[in-house]
Design an enzyme around this catalytic site. Structure first.
Site, PDB file in Angstrom:
ATOM      1  N   HIS A   9     -13.517 -42.194  30.726  1.00 51.50           N
ATOM      2  CA  HIS A   9     -14.536 -42.908  31.526  1.00 51.50           C
ATOM      3  C   HIS A   9     -15.806 -42.047  31.543  1.00 51.50           C
ATOM      4  O   HIS A   9     -16.333 -41.696  30.503  1.00 51.50           O
ATOM      5  CB  HIS A   9     -13.933 -43.187  32.905  1.00 51.50           C
ATOM      6  CG  HIS A   9     -14.721 -44.122  33.782  1.00 51.50           C
ATOM      7  ND1 HIS A   9     -15.663 -44.988  33.310  1.00 51.50           N
ATOM      8  CD2 HIS A   9     -14.691 -44.322  35.141  1.00 51.50           C
ATOM      9  CE1 HIS A   9     -16.183 -45.685  34.320  1.00 51.50           C
ATOM     10  NE2 HIS A   9     -15.610 -45.292  35.442  1.00 51.50           N
ATOM     11  N   HIS A  15     -15.081 -49.580  23.694  1.00 54.15           N
ATOM     12  CA  HIS A  15     -15.187 -50.032  25.081  1.00 54.15           C
ATOM     13  C   HIS A  15     -14.071 -51.022  25.374  1.00 54.15           C
ATOM     14  O   HIS A  15     -13.661 -51.771  24.490  1.00 54.15           O
ATOM     15  CB  HIS A  15     -16.544 -50.696  25.349  1.00 54.15           C
ATOM     16  CG  HIS A  15     -16.863 -50.776  26.798  1.00 54.15           C
ATOM     17  ND1 HIS A  15     -16.459 -51.821  27.591  1.00 54.15           N
ATOM     18  CD2 HIS A  15     -17.517 -49.908  27.616  1.00 54.15           C
ATOM     19  CE1 HIS A  15     -16.863 -51.602  28.830  1.00 54.15           C
ATOM     20  NE2 HIS A  15     -17.501 -50.447  28.874  1.00 54.15           N
ATOM     21  N   ARG A  60     -26.941 -50.488  27.291  1.00 56.00           N
ATOM     22  CA  ARG A  60     -27.336 -49.244  27.965  1.00 56.00           C
ATOM     23  C   ARG A  60     -27.607 -48.160  26.921  1.00 56.00           C
ATOM     24  O   ARG A  60     -28.466 -47.306  27.114  1.00 56.00           O
ATOM     25  CB  ARG A  60     -26.238 -48.796  28.943  1.00 56.00           C
ATOM     26  CG  ARG A  60     -25.931 -49.822  30.033  1.00 56.00           C
ATOM     27  CD  ARG A  60     -24.711 -49.447  30.854  1.00 56.00           C
ATOM     28  NE  ARG A  60     -23.519 -49.326  30.044  1.00 56.00           N
ATOM     29  CZ  ARG A  60     -22.345 -48.879  30.460  1.00 56.00           C
ATOM     30  NH1 ARG A  60     -22.200 -48.490  31.718  1.00 56.00           N
ATOM     31  NH2 ARG A  60     -21.300 -48.825  29.660  1.00 56.00           N
TER      32      ARG A  60
END
Ligand SMILES: CC(C)(COP(=O)(O)OP(=O)(O)OC[C@H]1O[C@@H](n2cnc3c(N)ncnc32)[C@H](O)[C@@H]1OP(=O)(O)O)[C@@H](O)C(=O)NCCC(=O)NCCS
Length: 465
Positions: A301, A347, A356
């Site tokens: 993460h 992801h 992003r």
């Protein structure tokens, strides 16, 4: 952005949010975030009641055994209002893409990036605040920024070998000492009023994060005494100052963009879901967000931003600077053959380049096009997806947010990669507490999904095809 799109966006926003909805009356002070929320909450309670009455018994997905074993991937199971993640398109904050919020949210004088204060307002209300409202929020956070002396001492006593994320989590947990929610609960607050002290704690939490992050950074990396918060400056400017980069306007702009794009990524990611889960036990926002931070500190993460920089530096050491595409490709293969992941790629939800990542790439193209590390990040972008596709395991071969952030921070001199996830954590607080406030306002219940043993699953299907 093309001016036609800009005008269309502006008109759309004006239609959706007439000025009367964000002001009390023409000449008065601007309406505060808490006042606006107090207006919105009863409407939203009715809205949710109506949704439940009309659709409450309808199914909109099925649960497979693979999902139960497979990290609940794709399981429709959580309510989250601040943002929604589309696999192909990426994140939308209250319906708005990153380029749209870059266009619509208020900026600092002379600045081009959105102020995270405005993003917080948007996450909570679905509305674009005025510049005055955002200014008031900056001032409010500056006024709440001081941390208790015992928390300062707690941070100062941590050995510099303790990872900054562990120090961060410790300090945030300790803020629970002064929780307005915990106190109100002890005093017997009524359930319908939970959101008020939750809001106050959440504002305090966001406000205090720069002092915590700055103190950890200066202690661990020995970069001198922590300066004071300047009440006339915006949040990102103050955070940059506390880290020692406040004089660099480009770094301050980077922080505005960084906090905005890292703030929220719908509800199912580890940090967001953990905050919501712990909050569902009525743990206060400090305890709930500290739990989020412990999840963010995992390498799959948030810690991936640290891992990316470590990996880039190792790559440079192994194949040298200005390596050829062939050498970079070989290095990526060696990572995969060593049984490791390529950090910053893949992801759980996204199936395209993370917007992003794109926003950070555009920032780099504008501010640091010749930076060698940025060039390496760009070179990898051209090569890694092909390798991951050929390797055939990762469902998404494209880069995520963490593939880029370290290169930008390094460019401005923030080279201590062990600190990177702390900045992600400061940002992620915005999204987590926005949902906590709504969960308290809507009376969200304790989370308690059902678990099954392998034995039970086998039995369940024993007589079935
Ligand atoms: C983000 C991540 C954890 C998502 O995991 P996921 O949803 O399970 O991903 P997938 O379904 O695509 O995984 C299928 C397989 O591909 C592998 N894979 C996924 N991304 C990979 C990557 N970047 N490098 C190498 N292998 C990868 C997985 O480890 C998994 O292998 P396994 O079958 O041996 O367990 C994963 O892509 C990853 O580890 N990325 C690198 C770390 C990172 O950048 N994290 C930040 C995310 S924002």
């Amino acid at each position: 952005m093309a001016s036609a799109l800009r005008i269309a966006l502006r008109n759309q926003t004006r239609a959706a949010f007439p000025r009367t909805s964000v002001r009390t009356f023409a000449s008065a002070r601007p309406q505060t975030l808490k006042e606006r929320l107090a207006e919105l909450i009863p409407q939203e309670i009715e809205n949710v009641k109506a949704i439940k009455a009309e659709h409450g018994k309808k199914a909109f997905g099925q649960v497979t055994v693979d999902q139960v074993y497979g990290g609940m991937r794709g399981l429709p199971a959580l309510m989250w209002d601040g943002s929604v993640l589309d696999a192909e398109e990426g994140i939308r904050f209250r319906g708005k893409t990153i380029p749209e919020i870059q266009e619509l949210l208020p900026k600092a004088p002379g600045g081009q990036e959105p102020l995270p204060e405005g993003l917080f307002w948007l996450l909570l209300t679905g509305e674009i605040p005025t510049t005055e409202q955002v200014k008031e929020l900056s001032a409010d956070w500056a006024a709440r920024a001081a941390i208790p002396t015992f928390v300062e001492e707690l941070i100062d006593r941590c050995p510099s070998t303790l990872h900054p994320m562990s120090q961060f989590s410790l300090a945030v947990t300790a803020l629970n000492h002064d929780s307005a929610f915990a106190k109100a609960y002890q005093d017997g607050i009524s359930k319908k009023d939970y959101w008020g002290p939750t809001f106050e704690d959440s504002m305090d939490l966001i406000a205090k994060l720069p002092n915590i992050a700055g103190r950890i950074y200066r202690n661990v990396f020995g970069t001198g005494k922590l300066p004071a918060i300047d009440p006339s400056k915006d949040y990102s400017h103050n955070l940059s100052t506390l880290l020692g980069f406040g004089d660099n306007e480009a770094f301050v702009e980077l922080m505005r963009l960084y906090i905005t794009i890292h703030s929220d990524h719908e509800g199912g990611n580890v940090s967001a879901h953990t905050g919501k889960l712990v909050g569902s036990a009525l743990s206060d926002p400090f305890l709930s967000f500290a739990a989020s931070l412990n999840g963010l500190a995992g390498p799959l993460h948030g810690l991936a931003n640290q891992e990316v920089l470590l990996w880039l530096r190792k790559m440079e050491k192994t194949i040298g600077e200005n390596a050829s595409d062939e050498q970079v490709k070989e290095y990526i293969w060696s990572t995969l053959k060593g049984g490791q992941v390529v950090p910053g790629y893949g992801h759980a939800v996204l199936r395209k380049t993370d917007p992003r990542y794109t926003a950070q790439r555009e920032f780099a193209l504008k501010h640091l096009p010749e930076d060698p590390l940025f060039k390496l990040v760009g070179q990898i972008y051209n090569i890694a997806p092909g390798v991951l596709l050929e390797a055939g395991k990762a469902k998404n071969p494209w880069p995520n947010v963490d593939a880029h952030s370290g290169a930008l921070l390094t460019h401005y001199g923030l080279t201590q990669m062990q600190f990177y996830t702390v900045l992600f954590g400061v940002s992620r607080a915005f999204g987590v507490v926005a949902q906590l406030i709504w969960d308290r306002a809507l009376g969200a219940p304790l989370e308690r999904p059902k678990s099954f043993s392998s034995e039970a699953i086998k039995k369940m299907f024993a007589d079935k095809q």
